[in-house]
Design a protein around this motif. Structure first.
Motif, PDB file in Angstrom:
ATOM      1  N   MET A 155       0.854  -1.165   0.000  1.00 36.20           N
ATOM      2  CA  MET A 155       0.000   0.000   0.000  1.00 36.20           C
ATOM      3  C   MET A 155       0.903   1.233   0.000  1.00 36.20           C
ATOM      4  SD  MET A 155      -3.069   1.087   2.649  1.00 36.20           S
ATOM      5  CE  MET A 155      -2.778  -0.289   3.642  1.00 36.20           C
ATOM      6  N   THR A 156       0.599   2.190  -0.849  1.00 37.66           N
ATOM      7  CA  THR A 156       1.411   3.395  -0.918  1.00 37.66           C
ATOM      8  C   THR A 156       0.970   4.393   0.145  1.00 37.66           C
ATOM      9  OG1 THR A 156      -0.044   4.473  -2.507  1.00 37.66           O
ATOM     10  CG2 THR A 156       1.707   3.082  -3.407  1.00 37.66           C
ATOM     11  N   ALA A 157       1.755   5.428   0.309  1.00 34.89           N
ATOM     12  CA  ALA A 157       1.457   6.430   1.329  1.00 34.89           C
ATOM     13  C   ALA A 157       0.160   7.173   1.040  1.00 34.89           C
ATOM     14  CB  ALA A 157       2.610   7.418   1.432  1.00 34.89           C
ATOM     15  N   ASN A 158      -0.230   7.284  -0.243  1.00 35.14           N
ATOM     16  CA  ASN A 158      -1.429   8.036  -0.604  1.00 35.14           C
ATOM     17  C   ASN A 158      -2.691   7.184  -0.660  1.00 35.14           C
ATOM     18  OD1 ASN A 158       0.156  10.299  -0.881  1.00 35.14           O
ATOM     19  ND2 ASN A 158       0.468  10.005  -3.069  1.00 35.14           N
ATOM     20  N   SER A 159      -2.576   5.868  -0.578  1.00 29.78           N
ATOM     21  CA  SER A 159      -3.761   5.026  -0.681  1.00 29.78           C
ATOM     22  C   SER A 159      -4.372   4.812   0.695  1.00 29.78           C
ATOM     23  CB  SER A 159      -3.412   3.697  -1.326  1.00 29.78           C
ATOM     24  OG  SER A 159      -2.554   2.969  -0.493  1.00 29.78           O
ATOM     25  N   LYS A 160      -5.674   4.536   0.671  1.00 34.19           N
ATOM     26  CA  LYS A 160      -6.346   4.261   1.933  1.00 34.19           C
ATOM     27  C   LYS A 160      -6.572   2.769   2.049  1.00 34.19           C
ATOM     28  CE  LYS A 160     -10.730   5.612  -0.179  1.00 34.19           C
ATOM     29  NZ  LYS A 160     -11.843   6.524  -0.110  1.00 34.19           N
ATOM     30  N   PRO A 161      -6.743   2.256   3.259  1.00 34.46           N
ATOM     31  CA  PRO A 161      -6.927   0.809   3.414  1.00 34.46           C
ATOM     32  C   PRO A 161      -8.213   0.340   2.736  1.00 34.46           C
ATOM     33  CG  PRO A 161      -7.161   1.941   5.527  1.00 34.46           C
ATOM     34  CD  PRO A 161      -6.752   2.963   4.524  1.00 34.46           C
ATOM     35  N   ARG A 162      -8.226  -0.890   2.301  1.00 39.82           N
ATOM     36  CA  ARG A 162      -9.391  -1.484   1.641  1.00 39.82           C
ATOM     37  C   ARG A 162     -10.548  -1.514   2.627  1.00 39.82           C
ATOM     38  NH1 ARG A 162     -10.116  -4.752  -2.896  1.00 39.82           N
ATOM     39  NH2 ARG A 162     -11.844  -6.196  -2.694  1.00 39.82           N
ATOM     40  N   TRP A 163     -11.734  -1.169   2.115  1.00 40.75           N
ATOM     41  CA  TRP A 163     -12.926  -1.115   2.949  1.00 40.75           C
ATOM     42  C   TRP A 163     -13.606  -2.474   2.980  1.00 40.75           C
ATOM     43  CZ3 TRP A 163     -18.143  -1.420   1.048  1.00 40.75           C
ATOM     44  CH2 TRP A 163     -19.112  -1.219   2.027  1.00 40.75           C
ATOM     45  N   ALA A 164     -14.043  -2.877   4.145  1.00 39.73           N
ATOM     46  CA  ALA A 164     -14.850  -4.091   4.300  1.00 39.73           C
ATOM     47  C   ALA A 164     -16.060  -3.718   5.137  1.00 39.73           C
ATOM     48  CB  ALA A 164     -14.043  -5.182   4.986  1.00 39.73           C
ATOM     49  N   ALA A 165     -17.238  -3.948   4.591  1.00 37.85           N
ATOM     50  CA  ALA A 165     -18.472  -3.590   5.293  1.00 37.85           C
ATOM     51  C   ALA A 165     -18.665  -4.459   6.526  1.00 37.85           C
ATOM     52  CB  ALA A 165     -19.662  -3.759   4.351  1.00 37.85           C
ATOM     53  N   THR A 166     -19.228  -3.862   7.567  1.00 40.49           N
ATOM     54  CA  THR A 166     -19.606  -4.637   8.749  1.00 40.49           C
ATOM     55  C   THR A 166     -20.900  -5.380   8.418  1.00 40.49           C
ATOM     56  OG1 THR A 166     -20.975  -2.891   9.714  1.00 40.49           O
ATOM     57  CG2 THR A 166     -18.608  -2.872  10.266  1.00 40.49           C
ATOM     58  N   GLY A 167     -21.259  -6.335   9.240  1.00 41.07           N
ATOM     59  CA  GLY A 167     -22.508  -7.071   9.037  1.00 41.07           C
ATOM     60  C   GLY A 167     -23.715  -6.145   9.045  1.00 41.07           C
ATOM     61  N   GLN A 168     -23.711  -5.166   9.952  1.00 42.23           N
ATOM     62  CA  GLN A 168     -24.825  -4.211  10.018  1.00 42.23           C
ATOM     63  C   GLN A 168     -24.896  -3.363   8.751  1.00 42.23           C
ATOM     64  OE1 GLN A 168     -23.604  -2.216  13.653  1.00 42.23           O
ATOM     65  NE2 GLN A 168     -25.439  -2.993  14.709  1.00 42.23           N
ATOM     66  N   GLN A 169     -23.735  -2.912   8.281  1.00 47.27           N
ATOM     67  CA  GLN A 169     -23.709  -2.104   7.061  1.00 47.27           C
ATOM     68  C   GLN A 169     -24.225  -2.904   5.873  1.00 47.27           C
ATOM     69  OE1 GLN A 169     -19.544  -1.026   7.177  1.00 47.27           O
ATOM     70  NE2 GLN A 169     -20.030   1.095   7.730  1.00 47.27           N
ATOM     71  N   LEU A 170     -23.793  -4.151   5.751  1.00 45.97           N
ATOM     72  CA  LEU A 170     -24.265  -4.992   4.643  1.00 45.97           C
ATOM     73  C   LEU A 170     -25.771  -5.193   4.693  1.00 45.97           C
ATOM     74  CD1 LEU A 170     -21.598  -7.802   4.183  1.00 45.97           C
ATOM     75  CD2 LEU A 170     -22.259  -6.045   2.558  1.00 45.97           C
ATOM     76  N   GLN A 171     -26.282  -5.447   5.877  1.00 50.61           N
ATOM     77  CA  GLN A 171     -27.721  -5.645   6.026  1.00 50.61           C
ATOM     78  C   GLN A 171     -28.475  -4.390   5.593  1.00 50.61           C
ATOM     79  OE1 GLN A 171     -28.902  -6.739   9.997  1.00 50.61           O
ATOM     80  NE2 GLN A 171     -31.055  -6.950   9.446  1.00 50.61           N
ATOM     81  N   LYS A 172     -28.010  -3.226   6.022  1.00 52.83           N
ATOM     82  CA  LYS A 172     -28.660  -1.972   5.658  1.00 52.83           C
ATOM     83  C   LYS A 172     -28.542  -1.703   4.159  1.00 52.83           C
ATOM     84  CE  LYS A 172     -30.923   1.703   6.697  1.00 52.83           C
ATOM     85  NZ  LYS A 172     -32.312   1.616   7.143  1.00 52.83           N
ATOM     86  N   LEU A 173     -27.361  -1.959   3.580  1.00 56.21           N
ATOM     87  CA  LEU A 173     -27.176  -1.762   2.140  1.00 56.21           C
ATOM     88  C   LEU A 173     -28.119  -2.665   1.349  1.00 56.21           C
ATOM     89  CD1 LEU A 173     -23.279  -1.508   2.049  1.00 56.21           C
ATOM     90  CD2 LEU A 173     -24.871   0.282   1.313  1.00 56.21           C
ATOM     91  N   GLU A 174     -28.249  -3.921   1.762  1.00 49.61           N
ATOM     92  CA  GLU A 174     -29.157  -4.846   1.081  1.00 49.61           C
ATOM     93  C   GLU A 174     -30.602  -4.358   1.169  1.00 49.61           C
ATOM     94  OE1 GLU A 174     -28.527  -7.379  -0.830  1.00 49.61           O
ATOM     95  OE2 GLU A 174     -26.461  -7.919  -0.359  1.00 49.61           O
ATOM     96  N   GLU A 175     -31.002  -3.866   2.350  1.00 57.76           N
ATOM     97  CA  GLU A 175     -32.366  -3.339   2.515  1.00 57.76           C
ATOM     98  C   GLU A 175     -32.603  -2.146   1.594  1.00 57.76           C
ATOM     99  OE1 GLU A 175     -32.813  -2.358   6.656  1.00 57.76           O
ATOM    100  OE2 GLU A 175     -32.594  -4.451   7.293  1.00 57.76           O
ATOM    101  N   LEU A 176     -31.644  -1.229   1.557  1.00 53.02           N
ATOM    102  CA  LEU A 176     -31.783  -0.043   0.707  1.00 53.02           C
ATOM    103  C   LEU A 176     -31.832  -0.428  -0.770  1.00 53.02           C
ATOM    104  CD1 LEU A 176     -29.284   2.315   2.556  1.00 53.02           C
ATOM    105  CD2 LEU A 176     -31.759   2.626   2.384  1.00 53.02           C
TER     106      LEU A 176
END
Length: 142
Positions: free
Chosen positions: A1-22
């Motif tokens: 990972m370079t100095a300018n990149s941000k860490p890879r995002w992984a949704a939490t279980g709650q976030q996934l559930q809400k995203l699926e509902e939306l």
């Protein structure tokens, strides 16, 4: 990972559930939120864990693509139906396929260039060292 990149995002279980509902509430045809709606969704999901607008937008876009592809395959397109296939190029690239031989490809309309292509440089043979001369036997003492 370079100095300018941000860490890879992984949704939490709650976030996934809400995203699926939306997503289910919006439907695949109107899946990608934008503007103020996107900001509201990000604010709500940020309470459940790290997330930003790019994560939300990309999640909806990827989910929409998967749903539409699966729907197309279910209609009879079969697996890989969305992949273009070049005429005359089977799995082995031989021009034949399981359905039998294909018609030859039509010539392309390309203007001929009157200048000949340069010939490739000759390939030099690797240098081989000459065998070393045999050493003379030492002279016998007199």
């Amino acid at each position: 990972m370079t100095a300018n990149s941000k860490p890879r995002w992984a949704a939490t279980g709650q976030q996934l559930q809400k995203l699926e509902e939306l997503f289910a509430a919006r439907g695949a045809e109107n899946a990608r939120p934008k503007g103020a709606e996107l900001t509201e969704i990000v604010a709500e999901l940020a309470k459940m864990g790290r997330i930003d607008a790019d994560n939300v937008f990309n999640w909806f876009s990827n989910k929409r693509t998967r749903v539409l592809r699966l729907a197309k395959e279910a209609e009879g397109g079969g697996a890989g139906a969305s992949q273009p296939v070049l005429q005359g190029m089977g799995a082995g690239g031989s021009g034949a396929s399981a359905q039998g031989p294909k018609a030859p490809l039509a010539p392309m309309n390309v203007e001929e260039d009157p200048t000949p292509a340069p010939s490739p440089a000759p390939i030099a043979a690797p240098a081989v060292a000459a065998p070393a001369p045999a050493a003379a036997a030492p002279a016998a003492p007199a």
